[in-house]
Design a protein around this motif. Sequence first.
Motif: not given
Length: 109
Positions: A25-26, A31-34, A44-46
């Motif tokens: 993400x950095x 955009x990978x939500x962990x 969770x992916x975009x």
Amino acid sequence: MTDLEFLDQAEKLLLAVERSCDRINDDSDADVDSQRTGGMVTLTFSNRSQIIINLQKPLHEVWMAAKSGGYHYRFDGVAWQDTKGAGEFFQQLSQDAERQSGTSLRFHT
């Protein structure tokens, strides 16, 4: 492997997954939500697809569920290997994350 050894190695694996998400993400537009709940990490992916990684403490395994299927991993003293010979955990995670997100993503320890 004792229960404590399993928990130590499994915790290292989950932390590496979380750190990889932070790095991805950095360093990219991905955009990978962990989200972590105890011994389970949900990525969770975009596009809203998910990969779920969870600990199976009684079996000393880590399970991963992705669109491509379900995988079971055991620590061999060096790396987490698929119990059916499909390869190493981070290699499969990277492959599935790329497939599901449509973006080149690399997960590693």
